[in-house]
Motif scaffolding. Structure first.
Motif, mmCIF file in Angstrom:
data_model
loop_
_atom_site.group_PDB
_atom_site.id
_atom_site.type_symbol
_atom_site.label_atom_id
_atom_site.label_comp_id
_atom_site.label_asym_id
_atom_site.label_seq_id
_atom_site.Cartn_x
_atom_site.Cartn_y
_atom_site.Cartn_z
ATOM 1 N N LEU A 145 0.820 -1.209 0.000
ATOM 2 C CA LEU A 145 0.000 0.000 0.000
ATOM 3 C C LEU A 145 0.856 1.261 0.000
ATOM 4 N N LYS A 146 1.947 1.250 0.759
ATOM 5 C CA LYS A 146 2.842 2.409 0.774
ATOM 6 C C LYS A 146 3.440 2.637 -0.616
ATOM 7 N N GLU A 147 3.826 1.556 -1.269
ATOM 8 C CA GLU A 147 4.367 1.671 -2.627
ATOM 9 C C GLU A 147 3.289 2.134 -3.598
ATOM 10 N N ASN A 148 2.073 1.632 -3.421
ATOM 11 C CA ASN A 148 0.952 2.057 -4.271
ATOM 12 C C ASN A 148 0.756 3.568 -4.195
ATOM 13 N N ILE A 149 0.802 4.103 -2.995
ATOM 14 C CA ILE A 149 0.619 5.543 -2.790
ATOM 15 C C ILE A 149 1.713 6.329 -3.513
ATOM 16 N N ASP A 150 2.952 5.865 -3.400
ATOM 17 C CA ASP A 150 4.072 6.530 -4.070
ATOM 18 C C ASP A 150 3.912 6.465 -5.590
ATOM 19 N N ILE A 151 3.496 5.302 -6.087
ATOM 20 C CA ILE A 151 3.317 5.118 -7.531
ATOM 21 C C ILE A 151 2.208 6.015 -8.061
ATOM 22 N N LEU A 152 1.074 6.003 -7.380
ATOM 23 C CA LEU A 152 -0.059 6.822 -7.814
ATOM 24 C C LEU A 152 0.295 8.310 -7.810
ATOM 25 N N SER A 153 0.994 8.737 -6.770
ATOM 26 C CA SER A 153 1.384 10.147 -6.669
ATOM 27 C C SER A 153 2.342 10.528 -7.795
ATOM 28 N N SER A 154 3.278 9.635 -8.120
ATOM 29 C CA SER A 154 4.284 9.937 -9.143
ATOM 30 C C SER A 154 3.713 9.905 -10.560
ATOM 31 N N LEU A 155 2.611 9.179 -10.751
ATOM 32 C CA LEU A 155 2.034 9.044 -12.093
ATOM 33 C C LEU A 155 0.810 9.935 -12.301
ATOM 34 N N GLY A 156 0.603 10.854 -11.380
ATOM 35 C CA GLY A 156 -0.453 11.842 -11.570
ATOM 36 C C GLY A 156 -1.861 11.321 -11.399
ATOM 37 N N PRO A 158 -5.587 10.790 -9.753
ATOM 38 C CA PRO A 158 -6.495 11.721 -9.070
ATOM 39 C C PRO A 158 -6.322 11.634 -7.554
ATOM 40 N N CYS A 159 -6.547 12.745 -6.876
ATOM 41 C CA CYS A 159 -6.386 12.787 -5.408
ATOM 42 C C CYS A 159 -7.257 11.751 -4.721
ATOM 43 N N LYS A 160 -8.472 11.522 -5.249
ATOM 44 C CA LYS A 160 -9.371 10.563 -4.617
ATOM 45 C C LYS A 160 -8.786 9.148 -4.632
ATOM 46 N N SER A 161 -8.044 8.814 -5.670
ATOM 47 C CA SER A 161 -7.430 7.493 -5.756
ATOM 48 C C SER A 161 -6.286 7.362 -4.754
ATOM 49 N N VAL A 162 -5.488 8.430 -4.630
ATOM 50 C CA VAL A 162 -4.392 8.421 -3.661
ATOM 51 C C VAL A 162 -4.948 8.355 -2.241
ATOM 52 N N ASN A 163 -5.978 9.150 -1.967
ATOM 53 C CA ASN A 163 -6.582 9.174 -0.626
ATOM 54 C C ASN A 163 -7.232 7.834 -0.279
ATOM 55 N N LYS A 164 -7.787 7.176 -1.287
ATOM 56 C CA LYS A 164 -8.377 5.855 -1.053
ATOM 57 C C LYS A 164 -7.314 4.884 -0.555
ATOM 58 N N ARG A 165 -6.127 4.912 -1.172
ATOM 59 C CA ARG A 165 -5.028 4.047 -0.740
ATOM 60 C C ARG A 165 -4.547 4.423 0.660
#
Length: 203
Positions: A145-156, A158-165
Motif C-alpha cells: 500500500l505504501k508503494e501504491n501511494i508513491d506510484i499513484l502520486s508519481s504518475l499523476g 487523481p487525489c481521490k485514488s491516492v486518498n483511497k489508498r
C-alpha cells in the motif's frame, strides 16, 4: 538477481514468443487447456494485454474474481491479476518493471501502460489459481500500500485514488495492531471473508 522483479525481467528478455505470462510460487493454470482456449477465443487487434479471471484460495475457501479494470478506474485498484494476464512481450520491454519497488512494480507497469494508451482484451474464463495464503503481496500488504501511494502520486493519479489508498493503509495498520488480540483478529478475518463473498471449497 536483485529480487523478484529483476528475475522476471530476465525471463522477459530470454523469452522468444510474442506473449508472456508470469508464474510465481503458488500460481497455477486453472486447467491444462487454458492457453489453448484463451488463444482460440482471442482475435488479435494489437492489444497489449489479454486478461482473464482468477481463482483465489485462502484457508478452506475460494473466490473467483474478474479483472478490476472491468468495474473501476485503473487508478483505483490493480487493473489486472498478474497470474491470469497475458502480456505482449514488446510492451513489457517498453515499460520494464521498476526495481525501486519490492512489492508493487507490476502495479506501476500496468498503470504506465494504460496511461500510455495501451489496450486490453478480456476473455471470460478462469485462467489461473492463486494461493492468497502466502506470497510477498499477502504477507507485507502494508508495504504494498505504501508503494501504491508513491506510484499513484508519481504518475499523476487523481487525489481521490491516492486518498483511497491512504485510508486503506490506515485500516491495514489498525488491523496489524489488533492482530495481537487473537480472538478479535479471528472475528475480523471471518467478517472480511464473509463480506468478500468467499465460498467453501468443494473441489
Amino acid at each position: 538477481d536483485r529480487g523478484i522483479y529483476d528475475a522476471m525481467m530476465k525471463g522477459v528478455n530470454l523469452a522468444s514468443g510474442e506473449w508472456i505470462l508470469f508464474r510465481n510460487s503458488g500460481d497455477l493454470f486453472y486447467n491444462d487447456l487454458v492457453i489453448e482456449r484463451v488463444f482460440s477465443a482471442y482475435e488479435d487487434k494489437g492489444e497489449a494485454f489479454i486478461a482473464g479471471d482468477i481463482r483465489y484460495l485462502k484457508g478452506d475457501s475460494y473466490k473467483d474474481v474478474r479483472p478490476n479494470i472491468l468495474s473501476c478506474d485503473y487508478f483505483d485498484a490493480m487493473p489486472f491479476h498478474h497470474p491470469s494476464t497475458f502480456i505482449r512481450k514488446r510492451i513489457q520491454l517498453e515499460f520494464p518493471l521498476d526495481l525501486k519497488y519490492k512489492n508493487s512494480a507490476d502495479y506501476k507497469f500496468f498503470i504506465q501502460s494504460l496511461n500510455a494508451g495501451m489496450t486490453y482484451c478480456y476473455i471470460n474464463m478462469l485462467v489461473a489459481v492463486f494461493d492468497a495464503n502466502y506470497g510477498a503481496s499477502t504477507s507485507n500488504y502494508i508495504l504494498s500500500l505504501k508503494e501504491n501511494i508513491d506510484i499513484l502520486s508519481s504518475l499523476g493519479a487523481p487525489c481521490k485514488s491516492v486518498n483511497k489508498r491512504k485510508n486503506m493503509l490506515k485500516k491495514e495498520m489498525l488491523k496489524k495492531k489488533i492482530s495481537c488480540i487473537p480472538l478479535l483478529s479471528i472475528l475480523i478475518e471471518k467478517y472480511t471473508m464473509m463480506r468478500g463473498q468467499w465460498q467453501k471449497k468443494s473441489f
